[in-house]
Design a protein around this motif. Structure first.
Motif, short mmCIF file in Angstrom:
data_model
loop_
_atom_site.label_atom_id
_atom_site.label_comp_id
_atom_site.label_asym_id
_atom_site.label_seq_id
_atom_site.Cartn_x
_atom_site.Cartn_y
_atom_site.Cartn_z
N ASP A 41 0.83 -1.21 0.00
CA ASP A 41 0.00 0.00 0.00
C ASP A 41 0.86 1.26 0.00
O ASP A 41 0.47 2.29 -0.56
CB ASP A 41 -0.92 0.01 1.23
CG ASP A 41 -2.02 -1.03 1.13
OD1 ASP A 41 -2.27 -1.52 0.02
OD2 ASP A 41 -2.60 -1.37 2.18
N ALA A 80 1.87 2.04 -3.45
CA ALA A 80 0.73 2.13 -4.38
C ALA A 80 -0.13 3.35 -4.11
O ALA A 80 -1.27 3.41 -4.55
CB ALA A 80 -0.13 0.87 -4.27
N ARG A 99 -0.48 -1.02 -7.77
CA ARG A 99 -1.94 -0.82 -7.88
C ARG A 99 -2.57 -1.78 -8.87
O ARG A 99 -3.74 -1.63 -9.22
CB ARG A 99 -2.23 0.62 -8.31
CG ARG A 99 -1.91 1.66 -7.25
CD ARG A 99 -2.52 3.01 -7.61
NE ARG A 99 -1.95 3.54 -8.85
CZ ARG A 99 -0.90 4.33 -8.89
NH1 ARG A 99 -0.28 4.67 -7.76
NH2 ARG A 99 -0.44 4.79 -10.03
#
Length: 436
Positions: free
Chosen positions: A351, A354, A367
């Motif tokens: 995360d 991304a 992503r």
């Protein structure tokens, strides 16, 4: 007093966390000399880092270093007085601004109200008695008169404030500048002394080494050291029985030297804040991120060397075989924790690279906008050097350091912990088989 505007570059922060421990580990493994000697290199290091208070002189047992202390104390005192004067100056300047805004606001209002008085008085005189027009004109006349009266009162207060606070502001500004000049002169005096000591340091080191007493140990001292070495605590390398253990020992020693970095950084922060009146916006964040990563990586070292906190009331008296059985049963909870840490850290790390603000191919891959093959085929040097390409999570303060490396260190910490758990599991099974 001169100020400091240095901001630690992001690349230097991460490179320092890697290079400094390696250099420290190499230096720590050097053979110790038979007799303690003073070092010019160490003397210059102390001069650069702590010379402002004469530590390089104290390192060489030279009491001339006491000359630095009163000068340094005077700098701190002058800076304190400058900060007090700056606070007074800020308060007086605010009062002056309020008074000046009052003058700028009220003078046009009063002038406008006075210009409207004749017309309003004529309107009142010409209105019919008892009519609505008369009451309306009277209210407008009252408001104009009230505006003039209130405005004049405020003008008197504002002019009085300017007369009162103006000299105080000027005096505070003069005091602040004066203390700043004195602190600057004292600082430049210390710089001059340091420049002289930088030239004299090799001679002082040779003199200090010439005055060293003979430190040859007696046979009794050597025998005592041998007994202490034989009965002393277990050395870390004795815990290592496989490559996982050696990796854990290396990682533990590696991150241990980060604590030395913290000493330098916080020392710089204190000097910058209290000597140069230039507090940093990066030192605190850099160190708490570093200590967070250190905690994660050092967990596997603590597990290997059994230096973590635990209750030994029932565990300690057990034999090695029974301890192994207990460790096997409780390893279920350990692997649940370590596995959860590894999985959640992986999610956090993905995360972190991304984030929607990222415009690099790595962020696109994280992503799921690109496949792994497409991402690897699109990688180039520009992805790492182009300042227009921004990828990965960053902090919210002014330093804006990337946070994604720390998230991946969490993954490393979880992985190392799982590996060390596997090593411990194998040792426990071996201990049960051997009946130790």
């Amino acid at each position: 007093m001169p100020g400091l505007s240095f901001t630690l570059p992001h690349w230097l922060y991460w490179v320092g966390l890697i290079v400094f421990p390696i250099v420290a580990m190499v230096l720590a493994r050097r053979p110790r000399p038979a007799q303690r000697r003073y070092s010019s290199a160490l003397g210059y290091l102390i001069l650069v880092t702590g010379g402002i208070i004469g530590l390089h002189r104290f390192y060489l047992k030279n009491l001339v270093g006491l000359v630095y202390i009163p000068i340094f104390v005077f700098i701190l005192y002058a800076n304190g007085q400058e900060q007090d004067a700056r606070s007074v100056l800020s308060d007086m300047a605010n009062q002056m601004r309020v008074a000046e805004r009052t003058l700028a606001r009220e003078e046009p209002r009063i002038a406008e109200a006075r210009e409207s008085l004749p017309a309003l008085e004529a309107e009142v005189a010409g209105a019919e008695e008892g009519s609505f027009a008369l009451r309306s004109a009277e209210r407008r006349l009252e408001r104009a008169q009230e505006t003039i009266e209130t405005g004049e009162r405020r003008l008197v207060e504002a002019r009085a404030a300017i007369e009162e606070f103006g000299p105080q502001r000027d005096a505070a500004a003069e005091a602040r500048q004066g203390w700043s000049n004195w602190a600057g002169r004292a600082f430049y005096l210390i710089l001059a002394l340091l420049a002289i000591d930088a030239v004299l340091l090799p001679f002082m080191v040779r003199k200090a080494n010439a005055n060293l007493p003979d430190e040859r140990k007696t046979e009794a001292e050597l025998a005592l050291e041998a007994i202490e070495a034989e009965e002393g605590p277990k050395h870390d390398r004795e815990y290592a029985t496989n490559w996982i253990d050696r990796l854990s020992l290396f990682c533990g020693e590696f991150v241990a030297y980060w604590a030395v970095i913290a000493v330098f950084v916080y020392y710089y922060e204190v000097i910058a804040r209290y000597v140069f009146n230039s507090p940093t916006n990066w030192a605190h964040e850099a160190m708490y991120l570093m200590f967070g990563m250190q905690y994660l990586i050092a967990g596997t070292y603590a597990m290997l060397t059994e230096t973590h906190v635990r209750v030994d009331v029932f565990y300690a008296p057990l034999s090695r075989r029974r301890k192994a059985w207990v460790d096997l049963f409780t390893s279920v909870f350990f692997f649940i924790f370590a596995g959860t840490l590894l999985v959640t850290s992986w999610i956090f790390a993905m995360d972190a690279i991304a984030v929607p603000s990222g415009n690099s191919v790595i962020s696109d891959w994280a992503r799921s906008d690109l496949t792994l093959i497409e991402m690897l085929g699109s990688l180039s040097l520009d992805q790492w050097t182009d300042p227009a390409i921004r990828w990965g999570e960053i902090s919210f303060n002014e330093w804006e350091v990337p946070l994604w490396p720390m998230k991946w260190v969490m993954v490393m910490g979880g992985l190392l912990l799982v590996l060390q758990g596997i090593s411990k599991f194998g040792k426990d099974i071996r201990a049960i088989r051997q009946g130790a």
